[in-house]
Design a protein around this motif. Structure first.
Motif, PDB file in Angstrom:
ATOM      1  N   GLU B  42      35.614  41.056  35.083  1.00  0.00           N
ATOM      2  CA  GLU B  42      36.752  40.754  34.239  1.00  0.00           C
ATOM      3  C   GLU B  42      36.625  41.620  32.849  1.00  0.00           C
ATOM      4  O   GLU B  42      37.862  41.573  32.297  1.00  0.00           O
ATOM      5  N   THR B  58      40.278  41.611  40.073  1.00  0.00           N
ATOM      6  CA  THR B  58      38.791  41.478  40.150  1.00  0.00           C
ATOM      7  C   THR B  58      38.182  40.487  41.176  1.00  0.00           C
ATOM      8  O   THR B  58      38.938  39.580  41.533  1.00  0.00           O
ATOM      9  N   ALA B  59      37.064  40.854  41.599  1.00  0.00           N
ATOM     10  CA  ALA B  59      36.374  39.784  42.526  1.00  0.00           C
ATOM     11  C   ALA B  59      35.001  39.999  42.156  1.00  0.00           C
ATOM     12  O   ALA B  59      34.388  41.141  41.760  1.00  0.00           O
ATOM     13  N   ALA B 169      42.819  37.428  40.082  1.00  0.00           N
ATOM     14  CA  ALA B 169      41.758  37.272  41.029  1.00  0.00           C
ATOM     15  C   ALA B 169      42.088  37.858  42.423  1.00  0.00           C
ATOM     16  O   ALA B 169      43.194  37.458  42.976  1.00  0.00           O
TER      17      ALA B 169
END
Ligand SMILES: Cc1cc2nc3c(=O)[nH]c(=O)nc-3n(C[C@H](O)[C@H](O)[C@H](O)COP(=O)(O)OP(=O)(O)OC[C@H]3O[C@@H](n4cnc5c(N)ncnc54)[C@H](O)[C@@H]3O)c2cc1C
Ligand SMILES: Cc1cc2nc3c(=O)[nH]c(=O)nc-3n(C[C@H](O)[C@H](O)[C@H](O)COP(=O)(O)OP(=O)(O)OC[C@H]3O[C@@H](n4cnc5c(N)ncnc54)[C@H](O)[C@@H]3O)c2cc1C
Lengths: 261, 320
Positions: B42, B58-59, B169
């Motif tokens: 992030e 993002t993950a 996300a």
């Protein structure tokens, strides 16, 4: 139980020759001598060492390439591999990475395997993608870019020296491995090895043997297209001076002129 | 405008320069959507937004660090499915290429590796590759599926282009393959404090002519005076004088700096493969017949132990 090792080896134009493109923008293989990609010698070497450590192992070397590619197989056999498979078909001319991985994966499945060993990259295309593609197609772990590798109790272990870290990796067999030129010098074929290689079996398969349709591979079936290839213009001759005690200062003068200092 | 997925190379949230170059190239084809994975993902958002990312997916999950490559392929595939991009771009790092390779197989798309330039074309993005040890330049494109392209460092000048960079996300469900290759341990490489070899504007390399590990400080001192990265030929690496991670060439790194200085390097084809696209090439070699002199803009025939320290002193004096 025998450990079945398949080593993928590529036949490539000699890098020290004048490599160029043919009219159809594929590699011109007629003008330059071909040889076993030097980086695949490391793969053969590691396979031989793994086989030495195993109770019982059999090494098959596999290539996808034209008629002459048999030379690459012979070299690998003379280093000590047991048998060879040559996938050869006129329709393979111009096959790209995706197509090559399809053909190799089918051939590997047909041969049967516990471990596939590849080089880190070919010395012509230098993509470095085939090992990952093979692992994906075969649905087995990828243990790639190893500078050290060993197999014990059905597990392959290796060291991967990356850009930012060194990693110790581990996977259960069956698996696809690729080794770097840091994995250890490849042996030279002995005279005995060269003689023995002449008697070792080389099987030839075509697309039909692998149940691949002609339009899935070759120039027609390729997933990529090369639209142009131009020779890089020769660099204009630079200034060369002989050091008579002021060489460093003269160089500094040049660098300053180019605004590097 | 079509979206273009850009895979983000970062270290704990610090975005590496080749990714910013990718964003610049991606804007020529469409709107960049960045995919950042793993710890600190992030934190990449502001740098990516500054360089044109309209969205940052993002993950994070332990799988990304604990297993090799495949978890990241699963994540990029998830991003690919949610975005339906016009192309997917990766940096040409070892990992970037491997993720790209597996993604290409999964989505049935062609792949082009090691592009040195990228343009929009009538039939999709056109990639420039520098092949056969940089003796040829090719133009190619992906003709089936969504183009998957890896791009070499230093292929474009980074341009700022502020965009929204909205963080979203990414939902990832890991495949059965994901946990196949365990990363048992990871030892980060110690930083030298010098610029990253592939990203540096100036590279100073030493070869067999340096004669031993104990002499490499001669090369390092010149590099430091110029703010350069240090490279080495395979002969120097194989002799154990310098780490393999510094090797320039076919089986080492490809560098394309503004200035490349080769000291005690003969210029074998495999070495040339890694440095021939450097803008300005300089060599110091005591053999006037060394092939490296065919490439140079400026060459000094002489003993590197005389020439290089003198140059270093002169650089320091001129820089004050
Ligand atoms: C200059 C050049 C550029 C190219 N660029 C592209 C491109 O951008 N995209 C694309 O799809 N294709 C490209 N190709 C075609 C591609 O090289 C071939 O399809 C090739 O067989 C696979 O890629 P590679 O040789 O780079 O393999 P790599 O992935 O570099 O090879 C890694 C390992 O895979 C094994 N291997 C590779 N090929 C064979 C084979 N034929 N038989 C047995 N084992 C093999 C070897 O163990 C080798 O060490 C290019 C070819 C050339 C000559
Ligand atoms: C498959 C394969 C992959 C390879 N990959 C790479 C690679 O990635 N990178 C790479 O570099 N090589 C690679 N090589 C090796 C390559 O072929 C050469 O062997 C290597 O580049 C030679 O390194 P060198 O120029 O330092 O040594 P040499 O060729 O021995 O040259 C040393 C030079 O130093 C000069 N010299 C000696 N003393 C002095 C002095 N006091 N002052 C000034 N000059 C001096 C000499 O005149 C000579 O020209 C590869 C080879 C193969 C087969």
């Amino acid at each position: 139980m025998s450990l079945r090792i398949v080593v993928c080896v590529k036949y490539v134009p000699d890098a020290t020759g004048d490599r160029r493109f043919a009219d159809d923008l594929t590699v011109d293989r007629d003008e330059v001598d071909g040889l076993l990609s030097e980086l695949d010698e490391y793969a053969v070497e590691q396979a031989l060492q793994i086989a030495d450590e195993a109770d019982d192992a059999e090494i098959t070397v596999l290539t996808v390439g034209p008629e002459d590619a048999k030379d690459a197989l012979r070299k690998a056999l003379s280093m000590g591999a047991d048998k060879a498979v040559h996938v050869e078909d006129d329709d393979l001319h111009g096959t790209d990475a995706l197509g090559t991985s399809l053909v190799l994966a089918k051939a590997i499945e047909k041969t049967g395997y516990d471990l596939v060993v590849c080089g880190m990259a070919s010395t012509d295309g230098t993509m470095g993608v085939l090992p990952a593609m093979l692992a994906e197609r075969l649905g087995v772990p990828q243990v790639s870019l190893l500078s050290e590798v060993s197999v014990e109790d059905g597990t392959v272990k290796g060291r991967r020296d990356g850009d930012t870290a060194t990693e110790q990796l581990e996977a259960r067999l069956p698996a696809v491995v690729s080794v770097t030129d840091q994995s250890g010098e490849a042996r030279y074929p002995s005279f005995k090895g060269i003689m023995a290689a002449k008697k070792k079996p080389v099987e030839s398969w075509d697309l039909e043997d692998l149940e691949i349709e002609a339009d899935e591979v070759g120039l027609e079936g390729a997933w990529t297209a090369v639209d142009g290839a131009t020779e890089r213009p020769a660099r204009t001759a630079g200034t060369i001076v002989k050091d008579e005690g002021e060489g460093g200062k003269q160089l500094a003068e040049f660098l300053a002129g180019q605004k590097f200092i | 405008m079509a979206e273009v997925l850009v895979y983000v190379d970062h270290v704990d949230g610090a975005v590496r320069k080749p990714t910013l170059e990718l964003l610049t190239l991606a804007r020529r084809i469409g709107e960049p959507v960045a995919v950042a994975l793993g710890s600190g993902a992030e934190n990449t958002a502001s740098a990516l937004a500054e360089h044109g990312a309209v969205k940052v997916l993002t993950a994070d999950a332990p799988e990304f660090a604990d297993y090799l490559v495949v978890p990241k392929v699963d994540a990029v595939q998830a991003a690919y499915e949610s975005v339906s991009p016009a192309a997917v771009l990766f940096p040409s790092s070892a990992e970037g290429k491997e993720i790209a390779a597996r993604l290409a197989v999964r989505i049935g798309s062609g792949i082009i590796t090691d592009a040195v330039d990228l343009e929009a074309g009538d039939e999709g993005p056109v990639a420039t590759q520098s092949v056969f040890a940089a003796a040829f330049t090719t133009k190619s494109r992906v003709s089936k599926g969504t183009p998957v392209i890896t791009v070499k460092p230093n292929s474009a000048a980074v341009e700022a282009a502020p965009a929204a960079g909205a963080v979203e996300a990414l939902e990832v469900s890991f495949s059965e393959q994901a946990t196949g290759t365990k990363v048992v341990s990871r030892t980060p490489r110690e930083s030298t404090g010098r610029p990253e070899l592939t990203e540096a504007a100036i590279v100073v390399s030493g070869g067999r002519g340096v004669g031993g590990a104990e002499n490499f400080p001669v090369v390092e001192a010149l590099a430091d005076s110029l703010g350069a990265a240090v490279g080495a030929s395979r002969a120097a690496v194989d002799a154990g004088w310098y780490p393999h991670t510094s090797q320039v060439g076919q089986t080492g790194k490809t560098v394309s700096p503004q200035l490349y200085i080769a000291a005690g390097i003969s210029g074998a084809i495999q070495h040339r493969a890694g440095m021939q696209t450097s803008k300005t090439i300089v060599a110091v070699n005591k053999d006037a017949e060394a092939p490296i002199f065919d490439l140079v803009d400026y060459g000094v025939v002489g003993d590197l132990f005389e020439v290089v320290p003198q140059l270093t002193e002169e650089v320091k004096t001129r820089k004050g």
